[in-house]
Design an enzyme around this catalytic site. Structure first.
Site, PDB file in Angstrom:
ATOM      1  N   CYS A 180       7.612  12.220  -5.537  1.00 17.41           N
ATOM      2  CA  CYS A 180       7.486  13.669  -5.608  1.00 17.41           C
ATOM      3  C   CYS A 180       6.070  14.056  -5.994  1.00 17.41           C
ATOM      4  O   CYS A 180       5.233  13.215  -6.295  1.00 17.41           O
ATOM      5  CB  CYS A 180       8.445  14.245  -6.661  1.00 17.41           C
ATOM      6  SG  CYS A 180      10.173  13.793  -6.416  1.00 17.41           S
TER       7      CYS A 180
ATOM      8  N   CYS B 204       0.166   2.707  -9.933  1.00 16.81           N
ATOM      9  CA  CYS B 204       0.763   2.117  -8.739  1.00 16.81           C
ATOM     10  C   CYS B 204      -0.306   1.919  -7.667  1.00 16.81           C
ATOM     11  O   CYS B 204      -0.992   2.869  -7.272  1.00 16.81           O
ATOM     12  CB  CYS B 204       1.871   3.031  -8.219  1.00 16.81           C
ATOM     13  SG  CYS B 204       2.514   2.575  -6.603  1.00 16.81           S
TER      14      CYS B 204
ATOM     15  N   ASP C 102      -3.730  -1.137   9.893  1.00 16.28           N
ATOM     16  CA  ASP C 102      -2.672  -0.360   9.233  1.00 16.28           C
ATOM     17  C   ASP C 102      -2.761  -0.649   7.739  1.00 16.28           C
ATOM     18  O   ASP C 102      -3.338  -1.663   7.323  1.00 16.28           O
ATOM     19  CB  ASP C 102      -1.292  -0.726   9.777  1.00 16.28           C
ATOM     20  CG  ASP C 102      -0.267   0.379   9.539  1.00 16.28           C
ATOM     21  OD1 ASP C 102      -0.624   1.392   8.918  1.00 16.28           O
ATOM     22  OD2 ASP C 102       0.886   0.209   9.960  1.00 16.28           O
ATOM     23  N   ASP C 103      -2.207   0.255   6.920  1.00 15.16           N
ATOM     24  CA  ASP C 103      -2.374   0.090   5.479  1.00 15.16           C
ATOM     25  C   ASP C 103      -1.340  -0.821   4.855  1.00 15.16           C
ATOM     26  O   ASP C 103      -1.574  -1.408   3.806  1.00 15.16           O
ATOM     27  CB  ASP C 103      -2.382   1.448   4.759  1.00 15.16           C
ATOM     28  CG  ASP C 103      -1.238   2.332   5.198  1.00 15.16           C
ATOM     29  OD1 ASP C 103      -0.100   1.850   5.199  1.00 15.16           O
ATOM     30  OD2 ASP C 103      -1.485   3.498   5.554  1.00 15.16           O
TER      31      ASP C 103
ATOM     32  N   CYS D 118      10.381  -2.000  -5.129  1.00 10.58           N
ATOM     33  CA  CYS D 118       9.760  -1.173  -6.160  1.00 10.58           C
ATOM     34  C   CYS D 118      10.856  -0.390  -6.873  1.00 10.58           C
ATOM     35  O   CYS D 118      11.763   0.145  -6.236  1.00 10.58           O
ATOM     36  CB  CYS D 118       8.758  -0.198  -5.549  1.00 10.58           C
ATOM     37  SG  CYS D 118       8.063   0.975  -6.744  1.00 10.58           S
TER      38      CYS D 118
ATOM     39  N   CYS E 110      -0.607  -1.740 -10.866  1.00 11.85           N
ATOM     40  CA  CYS E 110       0.722  -2.332 -10.702  1.00 11.85           C
ATOM     41  C   CYS E 110       0.808  -2.931  -9.303  1.00 11.85           C
ATOM     42  O   CYS E 110       0.604  -2.234  -8.307  1.00 11.85           O
ATOM     43  CB  CYS E 110       1.817  -1.287 -10.886  1.00 11.85           C
ATOM     44  SG  CYS E 110       3.489  -1.943 -10.596  1.00 11.85           S
TER      45      CYS E 110
ATOM     46  N   CYS F 179       5.255  -4.837  -6.113  1.00 13.33           N
ATOM     47  CA  CYS F 179       5.831  -4.965  -4.775  1.00 13.33           C
ATOM     48  C   CYS F 179       5.205  -6.124  -3.996  1.00 13.33           C
ATOM     49  O   CYS F 179       5.786  -6.590  -3.009  1.00 13.33           O
ATOM     50  CB  CYS F 179       5.704  -3.658  -3.998  1.00 13.33           C
ATOM     51  SG  CYS F 179       4.012  -3.078  -3.772  1.00 13.33           S
TER      52      CYS F 179
END
Length: 462
Positions: free
Chosen positions: A10, A244, A353-354, A390, A439, A442
């Protein structure tokens, strides 16, 4: 990134002591629209009189001029939502508003409370009745049970019990409180607009309302904004700065700064590191719009291979991942992108691509480029392999949906039908922010907090 998988939590916005607070919140939320497109809301008022409007849809769809004119007052908080814990029901749309002990309590939350179920179960056993299925409602119930009448004291006692990622903006009567979890997993910034203070998930929202950035809310900090200015306290003695990594890689707008690092500059540097690690003999470098473009520019500069625009994005379609069903996401991908045939035909491409989550969309993109006549396609990913769920607000919560958790790089390369596929290493990623700890759960499975039942659930779906 045009993936069908990664979904962020959000965006939050708050403003104190401004004559047109609701309109400022509207502009701020519009700048944060990329963080959530399912629903939005604004709560505004002063001196104990508050009104709220919220609903499903984009900011400009939910808030007409007539509605904004009804939201009076000098204090406002706002929220754009993509559901993580709780789902898409209307009763989960924020801000939440409560009344207790002669106080009006408003709440906006960015993140995810890992021990939500445990805390909720305990509250219900002691008589609490929850209106929503959102983890954000926890804090209101916990504060209402606290014996202290001072909001700071109550917050300090409540927040220390929360495990996970959170950036809260809380309105208590005529004061705002900006709170960040003790690990700093979610971003939250403070700005100044004349005599007003502004708080937002990203600095791009401060820019949108003309506010000047002051500083980030620190991990474990409670910032109180009141009529005399701002003051600060901490709810935890154990604090780390561990934003993150995906905020830099994907989620944040390129013009946003977090911890003194600009998102565009981070992505551009990641592209350069990627070129150093995985060079290739090719004719052009191209990125997948939008968040991969900065990395593609960096790769091109470092490799001295020309950067080209080979994919065009239809700007009238929102982010693919925000579509609520797989069918709609898949159709949106096909509508969103088009290849420029005269650019790619007969060329050896480096396609940037990321990240790769589920991996299905990249298959469609490589097929699109092959159909347009690309001679070779070399895929380079400007992040390490995402192999673990995550639990902190990014909606990749089980192993089954993560293609790199159960597929080899070689198998995925063959599935795409491309000449090569390479990922950035963790070492190179760390070099993009040498003075900051991020962090990387993931990528590594090493989490900053306990994961409680969430890890068990994710393992069961592996």
């Amino acid at each position: 990134m045009i993936q069908t998988g990664m979904r962020e939590e959000c965006g939050v916005f708050g403003i104190h002591h401004h004559h047109d607070a609701a309109n400022m919140a509207f502009y701020g939320l519009h700048a944060l629209q990329h963080r959530g497109q399912e629903a939005c809301g604004i709560m505004a008022g002063e001196q104990g009189e508050y009104d709220i409007h919220k609903g499903p849809g984009l900011v400009h769809q939910v808030f007409t001029d007539n509605i904004l004119q009804k939201l009076k007052g000098s204090i406002a908080i706002g929220h754009v939502r993509y559901s993580v814990t709780g789902g898409t029901h209307s009763h989960n749309i924020q801000p939440f508003i409560f009344n207790y002990r002669n106080k009006t309590f408003g709440l906006c939350h960015n993140g995810n409370i890992v021990n939500y179920r445990e805390l909720k179960r305990d509250l219900e056993e002691h008589g609490s009745i929850f209106h929503s299925s959102s983890d954000s409602e926890l804090i209101a119930h916990m504060m209402s049970r606290d014996v202290y009448d001072n909001p700071i004291t109550s917050l300090k006692r409540v927040l220390v019990e929360l495990v996970g990622a959170f950036a809260f903006i809380i309105m208590v009567n005529d004061e705002l409180y900006a709170v960040r979890d003790k690990n700093g997993l979610r971003p939250l910034s403070i700005g100044k607009l004349d005599d007003s203070y502004v708080v937002a998930s990203e600095t791009c929202a401060l820019d949108a309302v003309g506010a000047t950035f002051i500083r980030d809310v620190e991990p474990g900090e409670i910032v109180r904004i009141h009529r005399y200015g701002i003051s600060s306290d901490y709810f935890s003695e154990e604090r780390t700065e561990s934003l993150c990594t995906m905020e830099y890689i994907y989620f944040a707008r390129p013009d946003s700064d977090m911890g003194g690092v600009n998102a565009h500059e981070f992505r551009k540097l990641s592209g350069k590191k990627l070129a150093q690690e995985h060079p290739v003999d090719a004719d052009i470098v191209m990125g997948i719009p939008d968040s991969s473009l900065s990395a593609a520019i960096g790769y091109a500069e470092e490799s001295h291979i020309p950067y080209e625009v080979g994919l065009i994005k239809n700007k009238y379609i929102g982010r693919t991942f925000i579509e609520p069903s797989k069918h709609l996401r898949d159709r949106a991908v096909l509508l969103k992108l088009a290849a420029i045939r005269k650019v790619v035909k007969g060329k050896r491409l480096v396609l940037i691509d990321d990240s790769i989550v589920r991996g299905t969309t990249l298959k469609r993109i490589t097929r699109l480029l092959q159909d347009a006549g690309a001679k070779e396609i070399h895929v380079r990913i400007a992040s390490p392999q995402i192999t673990h769920p995550c639990f902190y607000g990014v909606d990749i919560s089980n192993f089954a949906e993560l293609v790199m958790a159960h597929t080899s790089k070689e198998a995925l390369r063959d599935f795409y039908g491309v000449e090569s596929l390479e990922f950035m290493s963790l070492d190179s990623l760390a070099q993009c922010t040498p003075n900051r700890h991020l962090c990387t759960g993931c990528f590594t499975g090493e989490y900053l907090t306990e994961t409680f039942t969430r890890l068990e659930e994710a393992s069961a779906q592996r």
